[in-house]
Design a protein around this motif. Structure first.
Motif, PDB file in Angstrom:
ATOM      1  N   HIS A  69      53.974  16.354  55.339  1.00 12.63           N
ATOM      2  CA  HIS A  69      55.333  16.431  55.733  1.00 12.63           C
ATOM      3  C   HIS A  69      55.844  17.423  54.773  1.00 12.63           C
ATOM      4  CE1 HIS A  69      59.566  15.576  56.347  1.00 12.63           C
ATOM      5  NE2 HIS A  69      59.608  15.425  55.060  1.00 12.63           N
ATOM      6  N   THR A  70      56.547  18.700  55.566  1.00 13.29           N
ATOM      7  CA  THR A  70      57.122  19.652  54.322  1.00 13.29           C
ATOM      8  C   THR A  70      58.467  19.364  54.309  1.00 13.29           C
ATOM      9  OG1 THR A  70      55.414  21.122  55.412  1.00 13.29           O
ATOM     10  CG2 THR A  70      57.558  22.106  54.491  1.00 13.29           C
ATOM     11  N   ILE A  71      59.098  19.510  52.951  1.00 15.11           N
ATOM     12  CA  ILE A  71      60.480  19.595  52.515  1.00 15.11           C
ATOM     13  C   ILE A  71      60.885  20.802  51.719  1.00 15.11           C
ATOM     14  CG2 ILE A  71      61.934  18.267  51.179  1.00 15.11           C
ATOM     15  CD1 ILE A  71      59.963  16.044  50.961  1.00 15.11           C
ATOM     16  N   GLU A  72      62.016  21.508  52.445  1.00 14.35           N
ATOM     17  CA  GLU A  72      62.657  22.562  51.961  1.00 14.35           C
ATOM     18  C   GLU A  72      63.141  22.324  50.489  1.00 14.35           C
ATOM     19  OE1 GLU A  72      65.451  24.670  54.234  1.00 14.35           O
ATOM     20  OE2 GLU A  72      64.536  24.473  56.067  1.00 14.35           O
ATOM     21  N   VAL A  73      62.880  23.371  49.621  1.00 15.48           N
ATOM     22  CA  VAL A  73      63.501  23.127  48.289  1.00 15.48           C
ATOM     23  C   VAL A  73      64.347  24.493  47.882  1.00 15.48           C
ATOM     24  CG1 VAL A  73      62.927  22.847  45.749  1.00 15.48           C
ATOM     25  CG2 VAL A  73      61.661  21.708  47.390  1.00 15.48           C
ATOM     26  N   HIS A  74      65.749  24.004  47.479  1.00  8.88           N
ATOM     27  CA  HIS A  74      66.299  25.152  46.946  1.00  8.88           C
ATOM     28  C   HIS A  74      67.103  24.750  45.748  1.00  8.88           C
ATOM     29  CE1 HIS A  74      66.457  26.866  51.133  1.00  8.88           C
ATOM     30  NE2 HIS A  74      66.550  25.492  51.689  1.00  8.88           N
ATOM     31  N   GLN A  75      67.362  25.989  45.068  1.00  8.95           N
ATOM     32  CA  GLN A  75      68.123  25.952  43.573  1.00  8.95           C
ATOM     33  C   GLN A  75      69.455  26.492  43.497  1.00  8.95           C
ATOM     34  OE1 GLN A  75      64.379  28.094  42.525  1.00  8.95           O
ATOM     35  NE2 GLN A  75      64.037  26.446  40.759  1.00  8.95           N
ATOM     36  N   HIS A  76      70.303  25.957  44.484  1.00  8.94           N
ATOM     37  CA  HIS A  76      71.573  26.798  44.202  1.00  8.94           C
ATOM     38  C   HIS A  76      72.362  25.742  43.354  1.00  8.94           C
ATOM     39  CE1 HIS A  76      71.116  29.296  47.820  1.00  8.94           C
ATOM     40  NE2 HIS A  76      70.274  28.371  48.401  1.00  8.94           N
ATOM     41  N   ASP A  77      73.431  26.260  42.577  1.00 12.29           N
ATOM     42  CA  ASP A  77      74.174  25.588  41.851  1.00 12.29           C
ATOM     43  C   ASP A  77      75.525  25.089  42.251  1.00 12.29           C
ATOM     44  OD1 ASP A  77      75.521  28.072  41.840  1.00 12.29           O
ATOM     45  OD2 ASP A  77      75.485  28.440  39.605  1.00 12.29           O
ATOM     46  N   ARG A  78      75.891  25.530  43.534  1.00 12.90           N
ATOM     47  CA  ARG A  78      77.126  25.060  44.120  1.00 12.90           C
ATOM     48  C   ARG A  78      76.576  24.521  45.181  1.00 12.90           C
ATOM     49  NH1 ARG A  78      81.336  23.805  41.517  1.00 12.90           N
ATOM     50  NH2 ARG A  78      82.297  24.018  43.393  1.00 12.90           N
ATOM     51  N   PRO A  79      77.645  23.512  45.954  1.00 14.99           N
ATOM     52  CA  PRO A  79      77.270  22.784  47.195  1.00 14.99           C
ATOM     53  C   PRO A  79      77.434  23.607  48.212  1.00 14.99           C
ATOM     54  CG  PRO A  79      78.673  21.484  45.637  1.00 14.99           C
ATOM     55  CD  PRO A  79      78.419  22.677  44.913  1.00 14.99           C
ATOM     56  N   GLU A  80      78.547  24.578  48.131  1.00 15.13           N
ATOM     57  CA  GLU A  80      78.661  25.300  49.447  1.00 15.13           C
ATOM     58  C   GLU A  80      77.327  26.522  49.632  1.00 15.13           C
ATOM     59  OE1 GLU A  80      81.204  27.004  45.897  1.00 15.13           O
ATOM     60  OE2 GLU A  80      80.664  25.080  46.729  1.00 15.13           O
ATOM     61  N   ASN A  81      76.749  26.589  48.814  1.00 21.68           N
ATOM     62  CA  ASN A  81      75.779  27.612  48.957  1.00 21.68           C
ATOM     63  C   ASN A  81      74.466  27.018  49.520  1.00 21.68           C
ATOM     64  OD1 ASN A  81      77.542  29.498  47.946  1.00 21.68           O
ATOM     65  ND2 ASN A  81      76.725  29.096  45.748  1.00 21.68           N
ATOM     66  N   ILE A  82      74.315  25.760  49.764  1.00 21.64           N
ATOM     67  CA  ILE A  82      72.874  25.221  49.973  1.00 21.64           C
ATOM     68  C   ILE A  82      72.725  25.125  51.706  1.00 21.64           C
ATOM     69  CG2 ILE A  82      71.773  22.900  49.836  1.00 21.64           C
ATOM     70  CD1 ILE A  82      73.612  22.053  47.412  1.00 21.64           C
ATOM     71  N   PRO A  83      71.970  25.664  52.199  1.00 27.28           N
ATOM     72  CA  PRO A  83      71.917  25.809  53.620  1.00 27.28           C
ATOM     73  C   PRO A  83      71.633  24.527  54.558  1.00 27.28           C
ATOM     74  CG  PRO A  83      69.788  26.643  52.512  1.00 27.28           C
ATOM     75  CD  PRO A  83      70.728  26.227  51.432  1.00 27.28           C
ATOM     76  N   TRP A  84      72.383  23.325  54.381  1.00 30.45           N
ATOM     77  CA  TRP A  84      72.225  22.212  54.834  1.00 30.45           C
ATOM     78  C   TRP A  84      72.247  22.469  56.544  1.00 30.45           C
ATOM     79  CZ3 TRP A  84      70.605  19.462  51.145  1.00 30.45           C
ATOM     80  CH2 TRP A  84      71.196  19.224  49.860  1.00 30.45           C
ATOM     81  N   GLY A  85      73.308  23.130  57.192  1.00 25.84           N
ATOM     82  CA  GLY A  85      73.501  23.370  58.369  1.00 25.84           C
ATOM     83  C   GLY A  85      72.271  24.254  59.029  1.00 25.84           C
ATOM     84  N   LYS A  86      71.483  25.134  58.324  1.00 21.11           N
ATOM     85  CA  LYS A  86      70.383  25.706  58.781  1.00 21.11           C
ATOM     86  C   LYS A  86      69.259  24.708  59.029  1.00 21.11           C
ATOM     87  CE  LYS A  86      67.342  29.744  57.976  1.00 21.11           C
ATOM     88  NZ  LYS A  86      67.123  30.849  57.282  1.00 21.11           N
ATOM     89  N   ALA A  87      69.203  23.806  58.260  1.00 18.86           N
ATOM     90  CA  ALA A  87      68.042  22.737  58.161  1.00 18.86           C
ATOM     91  C   ALA A  87      68.680  21.354  59.126  1.00 18.86           C
ATOM     92  CB  ALA A  87      67.671  22.550  56.921  1.00 18.86           C
ATOM     93  N   GLN A  88      69.992  21.637  59.687  1.00 24.88           N
ATOM     94  CA  GLN A  88      70.258  20.573  60.434  1.00 24.88           C
ATOM     95  C   GLN A  88      70.096  19.360  59.976  1.00 24.88           C
ATOM     96  OE1 GLN A  88      67.878  21.057  64.008  1.00 24.88           O
ATOM     97  NE2 GLN A  88      69.624  22.226  65.151  1.00 24.88           N
ATOM     98  N   VAL A  89      70.630  19.346  58.694  1.00 31.98           N
ATOM     99  CA  VAL A  89      70.797  17.798  57.754  1.00 31.98           C
ATOM    100  C   VAL A  89      71.902  17.059  58.303  1.00 31.98           C
ATOM    101  CG1 VAL A  89      71.224  17.112  55.405  1.00 31.98           C
ATOM    102  CG2 VAL A  89      69.542  18.872  55.646  1.00 31.98           C
TER     103      VAL A  89
END
Length: 329
Positions: A69-89
């Motif tokens: 199982h693959t999990i995307e990992v990001h390192q953004h310091d602000r919530p608005e910059n995290i690509p939740w929508g692109k991953a359909q979270v």
């Protein structure tokens, strides 16, 4: 259900393990934390309290891979910059301990998630739902809190004693040290936190009373709380003293009452008569375990000692909420 976690501290990583244990890690699609990915993998794989995860975590170009199982990992310091929508979270678990205000949490929604679940109590403008207390009142809010480990470890007991009309409550949460304490004496804005966590019992102020008063408004201004941080890495013993308007006739009657409530809240609360100590509560999934040996009734007062694993129990409540939200979809 597609989950995201923002913040991989003790709660974020423990929730990861609870998902893995329950064969539900496939729900987790995105992790965001500012630590390097190599450190994230290491801390997920190995844990001083929990031990080895028991499965190899591999690094991929865009994240990590666990048992296929693959999990995307990001390192953004602000919530608005995290690509939740692109991953359909669908739901993000906000576990940084930093973004606790409603305005910060709304940034997660703007980034594309349907809802944000906060792992601390937050302000009064954020709805608060606790398993075993008021989870049935959930109104499908997009932003809400499930409280903290201490709220989950004490509020169900306050609920269980409503039959005796509690008038006041004093709580001393004897709590494992945390990452917000120093291993050796060093600067910290709060003076007592400057002292070495592994060598001292350190009393501190907490806001548990404010959360409990939100849940039980009839006890407003009649709940007081402190915490005593002690030199263990995990585990809590909450010393709770109630004044009751209609107390039980004896300690034995109180124990029987609590055992009846245990049947109604089987996943949340239990009573034990075993002579346990703090290490025995590690990895217990209940929100709280009442020590039956120390149930004491005197006049209109009752003292109760309550054990809980401040990480594992709370993370199991996170898992309960992920299942509840999945059923709502």
């Amino acid at each position: 259900m597609k989950l995201g976690i923002n913040g991989m501290g003790r709660i974020g990583r423990t929730f990861f393990r609870v998902l893995w244990q329950n064969k539900a890690l496939e729900q987790l699609k995105v992790i965001n934390d500012i630590m390097p990915k190599t450190h994230l993998i290491y801390l997920l794989q190995y844990d001083t309290v929990r031990g080895n995860l028991g499965v190899k975590i591999n690094e991929t170009a865009g994240g990590i891979e666990v048992n296929g199982h693959t999990i995307e990992v990001h390192q953004h310091d602000r919530p608005e910059n995290i690509p939740w929508g692109k991953a359909q979270v669908d739901t993000v678990v906000e576990a940084t301990g930093i973004f606790t205000k409603k305005a910060d949490l709304e940034a997660h929604l703007r980034a594309g998630v349907k809802r944000c679940l906060l792992t601390t109590s937050g302000g009064t403008d954020i709805p608060l739902y606790i398993e075993g207390v008021n989870e049935a009142d959930y109104q499908k809010e997009k932003i809400f809190s499930i409280g903290s480990c201490t709220v989950n470890g004490t509020a169900p007991l306050v609920k269980a004693l409503q039959d005796f009309s509690p008038r006041s409550l004093y709580v001393n949460v004897i709590h494992a040290y945390s990452s917000r304490q120093n291993i050796l004496d060093s600067y910290y804005p709060e003076l007592r936190r400057t002292r070495a966590a592994a060598d001292n019992i350190i009393p501190l102020h907490i806001n548990l009373d404010l959360s409990l008063q939100r849940l039980f408004p009839g006890m407003k201004d009649h709940i007081s709380s402190i915490t005593s941080r002690v030199p263990v890495p995990c585990g809590v013993l909450a010393d709770m003293t109630f004044m009751l308007a209609t107390p039980p006739a004896s300690s034995a009657q109180m124990v029987e009452h609590l055992k009846q409530k245990q049947q109604q809240m089987a996943r949340i609360m239990q009573v034990t008569h075993d002579p346990i100590v703090s290490s025995d509560i590690i990895n217990d999934p209940h929100s709280l375990t009442i020590d039956g040996e120390f149930v004491q009734v005197m006049d209109n007062h009752v003292k109760l000692m309550v054990w809980f694993d401040n990480e594992w129990g709370f993370s199991n409540r996170l898992y309960d909420w992920s299942n509840r939200l999945n059923n709502i979809e």
